[in-house]
Design a protein around this motif. Structure first.
Motif, PDB file in Angstrom:
ATOM      1  N   ALA A  31       3.718  22.284 -18.348  1.00 13.40           N
ATOM      2  CA  ALA A  31       4.873  23.041 -18.852  1.00 13.40           C
ATOM      3  C   ALA A  31       5.068  22.773 -20.341  1.00 13.40           C
ATOM      4  CB  ALA A  31       6.136  22.649 -18.090  1.00 13.40           C
ATOM      5  N   THR A  32       5.693  23.719 -21.031  1.00  9.41           N
ATOM      6  CA  THR A  32       6.080  23.553 -22.420  1.00  9.41           C
ATOM      7  C   THR A  32       7.553  23.178 -22.439  1.00  9.41           C
ATOM      8  OG1 THR A  32       4.482  25.200 -23.149  1.00  9.41           O
ATOM      9  CG2 THR A  32       6.273  24.687 -24.667  1.00  9.41           C
ATOM     10  N   LEU A  33       7.839  21.936 -22.841  1.00 11.40           N
ATOM     11  CA  LEU A  33       9.201  21.404 -22.826  1.00 11.40           C
ATOM     12  C   LEU A  33       9.661  20.967 -24.216  1.00 11.40           C
ATOM     13  CD1 LEU A  33       8.747  19.189 -19.645  1.00 11.40           C
ATOM     14  CD2 LEU A  33      10.026  21.323 -19.779  1.00 11.40           C
ATOM     15  N   THR A  34       9.040  21.464 -25.267  1.00  6.71           N
ATOM     16  CA  THR A  34       9.355  21.015 -26.617  1.00  6.71           C
ATOM     17  C   THR A  34      10.860  21.029 -26.870  1.00  6.71           C
ATOM     18  OG1 THR A  34       8.912  23.260 -27.381  1.00  6.71           O
ATOM     19  CG2 THR A  34       7.159  21.646 -27.690  1.00  6.71           C
ATOM     20  N   ASP A  35      11.342  19.890 -27.412  1.00  3.71           N
ATOM     21  CA  ASP A  35      12.746  19.716 -27.796  1.00  3.71           C
ATOM     22  C   ASP A  35      13.729  19.846 -26.631  1.00  3.71           C
ATOM     23  OD1 ASP A  35      12.091  19.262 -30.543  1.00  3.71           O
ATOM     24  OD2 ASP A  35      11.832  21.426 -30.775  1.00  3.71           O
ATOM     25  N   ALA A  36      13.268  19.706 -25.397  1.00  2.25           N
ATOM     26  CA  ALA A  36      14.161  19.732 -24.241  1.00  2.25           C
ATOM     27  C   ALA A  36      15.007  18.462 -24.219  1.00  2.25           C
ATOM     28  CB  ALA A  36      13.354  19.848 -22.949  1.00  2.25           C
ATOM     29  N   VAL A  37      16.088  18.478 -23.452  1.00  2.00           N
ATOM     30  CA  VAL A  37      16.999  17.339 -23.366  1.00  2.00           C
ATOM     31  C   VAL A  37      17.059  16.853 -21.920  1.00  2.00           C
ATOM     32  CG1 VAL A  37      19.353  16.530 -23.767  1.00  2.00           C
ATOM     33  CG2 VAL A  37      18.354  18.254 -25.284  1.00  2.00           C
ATOM     34  N   PHE A  38      16.630  15.591 -21.719  1.00  2.00           N
ATOM     35  CA  PHE A  38      16.659  14.941 -20.409  1.00  2.00           C
ATOM     36  C   PHE A  38      17.528  13.682 -20.481  1.00  2.00           C
ATOM     37  CE2 PHE A  38      12.902  17.518 -19.919  1.00  2.00           C
ATOM     38  CZ  PHE A  38      12.685  17.680 -18.559  1.00  2.00           C
ATOM     39  N   VAL A  39      18.545  13.656 -21.338  1.00  2.53           N
ATOM     40  CA  VAL A  39      19.386  12.474 -21.532  1.00  2.53           C
ATOM     41  C   VAL A  39      20.019  12.069 -20.204  1.00  2.53           C
ATOM     42  CG1 VAL A  39      21.450  11.572 -22.683  1.00  2.53           C
ATOM     43  CG2 VAL A  39      19.842  13.009 -23.953  1.00  2.53           C
ATOM     44  N   ARG A  84       6.699  17.383 -26.789  1.00  4.46           N
ATOM     45  CA  ARG A  84       6.955  17.028 -28.189  1.00  4.46           C
ATOM     46  C   ARG A  84       8.440  17.145 -28.489  1.00  4.46           C
ATOM     47  NH1 ARG A  84       3.824  21.185 -31.227  1.00  4.46           N
ATOM     48  NH2 ARG A  84       4.099  22.266 -29.254  1.00  4.46           N
ATOM     49  N   GLY A  85       9.007  16.043 -29.027  1.00  4.63           N
ATOM     50  CA  GLY A  85      10.401  16.041 -29.437  1.00  4.63           C
ATOM     51  C   GLY A  85      11.406  16.023 -28.310  1.00  4.63           C
ATOM     52  N   VAL A  86      10.972  15.823 -27.071  1.00  3.48           N
ATOM     53  CA  VAL A  86      11.901  15.799 -25.937  1.00  3.48           C
ATOM     54  C   VAL A  86      12.780  14.544 -26.020  1.00  3.48           C
ATOM     55  CG1 VAL A  86      12.090  15.615 -23.420  1.00  3.48           C
ATOM     56  CG2 VAL A  86      10.430  17.172 -24.433  1.00  3.48           C
ATOM     57  N   ASP A  87      14.054  14.692 -25.707  1.00  2.00           N
ATOM     58  CA  ASP A  87      14.990  13.573 -25.716  1.00  2.00           C
ATOM     59  C   ASP A  87      15.146  13.043 -24.288  1.00  2.00           C
ATOM     60  OD1 ASP A  87      16.969  11.710 -26.119  1.00  2.00           O
ATOM     61  OD2 ASP A  87      18.362  13.089 -27.104  1.00  2.00           O
ATOM     62  N   PHE A  88      14.486  11.891 -24.036  1.00  3.82           N
ATOM     63  CA  PHE A  88      14.553  11.223 -22.736  1.00  3.82           C
ATOM     64  C   PHE A  88      15.468   9.993 -22.822  1.00  3.82           C
ATOM     65  CE2 PHE A  88      10.202  13.125 -22.225  1.00  3.82           C
ATOM     66  CZ  PHE A  88      10.399  13.779 -21.017  1.00  3.82           C
ATOM     67  N   ASP A  95      15.870   7.962 -16.293  1.00  5.96           N
ATOM     68  CA  ASP A  95      15.130   7.191 -15.295  1.00  5.96           C
ATOM     69  C   ASP A  95      13.834   7.935 -15.012  1.00  5.96           C
ATOM     70  OD1 ASP A  95      14.062   5.756 -13.225  1.00  5.96           O
ATOM     71  OD2 ASP A  95      15.833   5.872 -11.944  1.00  5.96           O
ATOM     72  N   LEU A  96      12.745   7.403 -15.563  1.00  7.35           N
ATOM     73  CA  LEU A  96      11.423   8.000 -15.417  1.00  7.35           C
ATOM     74  C   LEU A  96      10.507   7.058 -14.625  1.00  7.35           C
ATOM     75  CD1 LEU A  96      11.229   9.220 -19.124  1.00  7.35           C
ATOM     76  CD2 LEU A  96      11.689  10.635 -17.107  1.00  7.35           C
ATOM     77  N   THR A  97      11.109   6.272 -13.743  1.00  8.61           N
ATOM     78  CA  THR A  97      10.368   5.327 -12.928  1.00  8.61           C
ATOM     79  C   THR A  97       9.257   6.047 -12.165  1.00  8.61           C
ATOM     80  OG1 THR A  97      12.408   4.070 -12.620  1.00  8.61           O
ATOM     81  CG2 THR A  97      10.588   3.547 -11.146  1.00  8.61           C
ATOM     82  N   LYS A 133       6.782  12.291 -31.079  1.00  2.06           N
ATOM     83  CA  LYS A 133       8.163  12.340 -31.568  1.00  2.06           C
ATOM     84  C   LYS A 133       9.199  12.432 -30.448  1.00  2.06           C
ATOM     85  CE  LYS A 133       7.020  14.016 -36.145  1.00  2.06           C
ATOM     86  NZ  LYS A 133       7.359  14.949 -37.218  1.00  2.06           N
ATOM     87  N   ALA A 134       8.822  12.115 -29.211  1.00  4.33           N
ATOM     88  CA  ALA A 134       9.787  12.089 -28.110  1.00  4.33           C
ATOM     89  C   ALA A 134      10.708  10.885 -28.284  1.00  4.33           C
ATOM     90  CB  ALA A 134       9.069  12.012 -26.767  1.00  4.33           C
ATOM     91  N   ASN A 135      11.932  10.995 -27.812  1.00  2.78           N
ATOM     92  CA  ASN A 135      12.876   9.886 -27.867  1.00  2.78           C
ATOM     93  C   ASN A 135      12.983   9.274 -26.475  1.00  2.78           C
ATOM     94  OD1 ASN A 135      14.921   8.082 -28.225  1.00  2.78           O
ATOM     95  ND2 ASN A 135      16.352   9.525 -29.147  1.00  2.78           N
ATOM     96  N   LEU A 136      12.406   8.073 -26.330  1.00  2.00           N
ATOM     97  CA  LEU A 136      12.419   7.353 -25.050  1.00  2.00           C
ATOM     98  C   LEU A 136      13.332   6.131 -25.123  1.00  2.00           C
ATOM     99  CD1 LEU A 136       8.569   7.623 -24.541  1.00  2.00           C
ATOM    100  CD2 LEU A 136      10.282   8.727 -23.104  1.00  2.00           C
ATOM    101  N   THR A 137      14.267   6.136 -26.077  1.00  4.60           N
ATOM    102  CA  THR A 137      15.171   5.005 -26.273  1.00  4.60           C
ATOM    103  C   THR A 137      15.954   4.703 -25.002  1.00  4.60           C
ATOM    104  OG1 THR A 137      15.405   5.556 -28.614  1.00  4.60           O
ATOM    105  CG2 THR A 137      17.082   4.116 -27.661  1.00  4.60           C
ATOM    106  N   GLY A 138      15.826   3.467 -24.523  1.00  2.31           N
ATOM    107  CA  GLY A 138      16.560   3.025 -23.346  1.00  2.31           C
ATOM    108  C   GLY A 138      16.090   3.632 -22.037  1.00  2.31           C
TER     109      GLY A 138
END
Length: 147
Positions: free
Chosen positions: A58-66, A81-85, A89-91, A102-107
């Motif tokens: 899938a193309t999920l560029t800049d999607a938000v999974f906060v 690319r650029g997805v905000d995770f 919980d990606l266990t 450039k994805a955000n996997l902070t925390g």
């Protein structure tokens, strides 16, 4: 031009398996969504609309999974690319071959996740749980990086 989905309500899915495989979903906002697989075959309810998620190819560029719960979700060869995770919980999620530049996997919790051959160049991994994550062949993250 494909319209930009802005929430889970505007996205057409297979409610039984939540198959988003190959879908074009840039910028979709799944903040707080629960994408965990169901332990049984019981009937899905409105709040369960994203369970058993498959975002492979899938193309999920800049999607938000906060704060989304996507444990065991499939992101195989997905464009993330650029997805905000942030704090997601990606266990045990499978990101094999995914583009996470450039994805955000902070925390985020990626315990037991599969990141083999994924590209994490410039991804933010501050306070990310990578315990037992398979990083073989991954680019942009070292085997001893703990987030």
């Amino acid at each position: 031009m494909t319209p930009k989905p802005t929430s889970t309500e505007t996205t057409t899915t297979d409610n039984q398996s939540n198959n988003f495989s190959g879908q074009y979903l840039p910028g979709i906002d799944l903040t707080g969504a629960d994408l965990r697989p169901r332990p049984d075959d019981s009937e899905l309810t409105t709040g369960d609309a994203l369970l058993r998620a498959d975002f492979s190819n899938a193309t999920l560029t800049d999607a938000v999974f906060v704060r989304a719960n996507a444990s065991r979700a499939l992101f195989i060869n997905a464009d993330c690319r650029g997805v905000d995770f942030t704090r997601a919980d990606l266990t045990q999620a499978n990101f094999s071959g995914a583009d996470l530049r450039k994805a955000n996997l902070t925390g985020a919790n990626l315990a037991g996740a599969i990141l083999s051959d994924a590209d994490l160049t410039e991804a933010k991994v501050n306070r990310t749980n990578l315990t037992y994550a398979n990083r073989r062949g991954a680019v942009g993250i070292s085997d001893n990086e703990e987030g």
